[in-house]
Design a protein around this motif. Sequence first.
Motif, PDB file in Angstrom:
ATOM      1  N   LEU A  58      -7.178  -2.698 -11.648  1.00 16.27           N
ATOM      2  CA  LEU A  58      -6.297  -3.724 -12.218  1.00 16.27           C
ATOM      3  C   LEU A  58      -4.919  -3.664 -11.564  1.00 16.27           C
ATOM      4  CD1 LEU A  58      -5.492  -5.846 -14.427  1.00 16.27           C
ATOM      5  CD2 LEU A  58      -4.964  -3.895 -15.915  1.00 16.27           C
ATOM      6  N   ALA A  59      -4.325  -2.472 -11.524  1.00 14.00           N
ATOM      7  CA  ALA A  59      -2.982  -2.301 -10.948  1.00 14.00           C
ATOM      8  C   ALA A  59      -2.961  -2.721  -9.485  1.00 14.00           C
ATOM      9  CB  ALA A  59      -2.524  -0.851 -11.101  1.00 14.00           C
ATOM     10  N   ASN A  60      -3.994  -2.319  -8.742  1.00 12.76           N
ATOM     11  CA  ASN A  60      -4.052  -2.674  -7.316  1.00 12.76           C
ATOM     12  C   ASN A  60      -4.186  -4.181  -7.119  1.00 12.76           C
ATOM     13  OD1 ASN A  60      -3.777  -0.103  -6.284  1.00 12.76           O
ATOM     14  ND2 ASN A  60      -5.970   0.283  -6.159  1.00 12.76           N
ATOM     15  N   THR A 117      -1.261  -6.374  -5.520  1.00 14.06           N
ATOM     16  CA  THR A 117      -1.585  -7.001  -4.236  1.00 14.06           C
ATOM     17  C   THR A 117      -1.254  -8.486  -4.260  1.00 14.06           C
ATOM     18  OG1 THR A 117      -3.313  -5.391  -3.704  1.00 14.06           O
ATOM     19  CG2 THR A 117      -3.462  -7.536  -2.619  1.00 14.06           C
ATOM     20  N   LEU A 118      -1.585  -9.167  -5.354  1.00 12.97           N
ATOM     21  CA  LEU A 118      -1.282 -10.598  -5.460  1.00 12.97           C
ATOM     22  C   LEU A 118       0.213 -10.865  -5.318  1.00 12.97           C
ATOM     23  CD1 LEU A 118      -3.503 -12.141  -8.301  1.00 12.97           C
ATOM     24  CD2 LEU A 118      -3.450 -12.780  -5.888  1.00 12.97           C
ATOM     25  N   LEU A 119       1.042 -10.072  -5.986  1.00 19.60           N
ATOM     26  CA  LEU A 119       2.487 -10.328  -6.002  1.00 19.60           C
ATOM     27  C   LEU A 119       3.205  -9.728  -4.800  1.00 19.60           C
ATOM     28  CD1 LEU A 119       5.012 -11.427  -7.423  1.00 19.60           C
ATOM     29  CD2 LEU A 119       5.105  -9.306  -8.744  1.00 19.60           C
ATOM     30  N   HIS A 120       2.941  -8.440  -4.520  1.00 20.85           N
ATOM     31  CA  HIS A 120       3.738  -7.720  -3.520  1.00 20.85           C
ATOM     32  C   HIS A 120       2.992  -7.434  -2.219  1.00 20.85           C
ATOM     33  CE1 HIS A 120       7.034  -7.189  -6.313  1.00 20.85           C
ATOM     34  NE2 HIS A 120       6.267  -6.574  -7.188  1.00 20.85           N
ATOM     35  N   ALA A 178       0.682  -2.221  -2.820  1.00 18.82           N
ATOM     36  CA  ALA A 178      -0.255  -1.700  -3.819  1.00 18.82           C
ATOM     37  C   ALA A 178      -0.817  -0.355  -3.371  1.00 18.82           C
ATOM     38  CB  ALA A 178      -1.385  -2.699  -4.054  1.00 18.82           C
ATOM     39  N   ALA A 179      -1.197  -0.250  -2.074  1.00 18.88           N
ATOM     40  CA  ALA A 179      -1.748   1.010  -1.551  1.00 18.88           C
ATOM     41  C   ALA A 179      -0.699   2.118  -1.596  1.00 18.88           C
ATOM     42  CB  ALA A 179      -2.243   0.801  -0.125  1.00 18.88           C
ATOM     43  N   ALA A 180       0.567   1.774  -1.267  1.00 16.90           N
ATOM     44  CA  ALA A 180       1.644   2.761  -1.298  1.00 16.90           C
ATOM     45  C   ALA A 180       1.890   3.250  -2.726  1.00 16.90           C
ATOM     46  CB  ALA A 180       2.932   2.164  -0.724  1.00 16.90           C
ATOM     47  N   ALA A 181       1.836   2.328  -3.693  1.00 20.83           N
ATOM     48  CA  ALA A 181       2.039   2.702  -5.093  1.00 20.83           C
ATOM     49  C   ALA A 181       0.927   3.626  -5.582  1.00 20.83           C
ATOM     50  CB  ALA A 181       2.109   1.451  -5.962  1.00 20.83           C
TER      51      ALA A 181
END
Length: 416
Positions: A303-305, A309-312, A317-320
Amino acid sequence: MTYHPKSDFMRVMIERGFLADCTDYQALDEAFLNGVVPGYIGFDATAKSLHVGSLIQIMMLRWLQKCGGKPIVLMGGGTTKIGDPSFRADERPLLTNAQIDDNIAGIKRAFAPYVTFGSGPNDAILVNNAEWLDQLNYIGFLRDIGKHFSVNRMLSFESVKSRLDREQSLSFLEFNYMILQAYDFLELNRRYGCLVQMGGSDQWGNIVNGVDLTRRVVDHEVYGLTSPLLTTSDGKKMGKSQNGAVWLNADLLSPYEFWQFWRNTTDADVGRFLKLYTDLPLEECTRLGALQGSEINAAKIALANAVTTLLHGAEAAAAAEATAREVFEKGGVGDDLPTLTLHAADLAEGITVAQLFVRAGLSATGKDAKRLILEGGARLNDEVVLDASQRIGAGDLAEPVKLTAGKKRHALVILG
């Protein structure tokens, strides 16, 4: 919901949980089968960014475009000068024109990752209702538009009634808001052939007003569609975190903190949020949402990824995720944590640990920080902080210091 839709858009709205109510399900469904349907959602410019409470509306515009419709992003440059009174206990502070223009410039940035703007029949457009509202002639507007509104009916709307029942003042300025929002729909229909207004279910009365006004003035059939007002399973309003608003703009909230917000979703909300806030196939959302025990963590990361990914973008997302793994699984520092930079001048007399947690954004106030420390929820380099008045000097920051609040919120403090 017993209605079985024929169009892709109405099917997505129903199956993924976007639909609360519609003025005419069947007629709107048929409209989507008969050609490109322009649809709009309005966003008031009361802050420099939207937060995740607006993300359900942005996703509706995204799906509208993916299903062949034409999204119209309406910026409320005119209506923001009044303020939407819906379900508020007080009047919004009035903003200057310069503040509103500044806010619109910030808000615009949130839409580009979700919808494609351009001049094609299916491309999104962004318009500002100040274009027509700023030019209105008051007497002419009252004569041509005001005559279509019944004050008795306006007083019966829940958003107004709730204010009056609590004997809270509702200014004539705010009372005009619903007329101006209805007029927006009429203008968008005239200018762009807009057929549907969408919004949260708290906007139902305003949307119905616009549908009625457009029918009365230009005799065009238009529609309203609302989404449910979302709260998390523990009753919290969507868009707020323990640390305040979850902004969409990266300069107000880092991609890592945004990712963490979604990673911290409660188990019961995962499946629902996957359907609403990602493009993942419905079957995959259902499968991930049904995971139990420790396996649900994989669904939360998915979900978080997907949302990040959609926004940033995928890289953010991978870095987070990498930073989270470094922090949580290996006890490390991580490269992507929110960072507070202090200078020697800030530390001439040292700074208390409690102040450090406030400055780093992990506590809202010094009182909150002291409570966190008292309850054993504050750690400095993974060691429990015992004394809120403990002072940190420049010598203590020769290496980056990691602050931790609870189990999942972290920040770095470095010497600049």
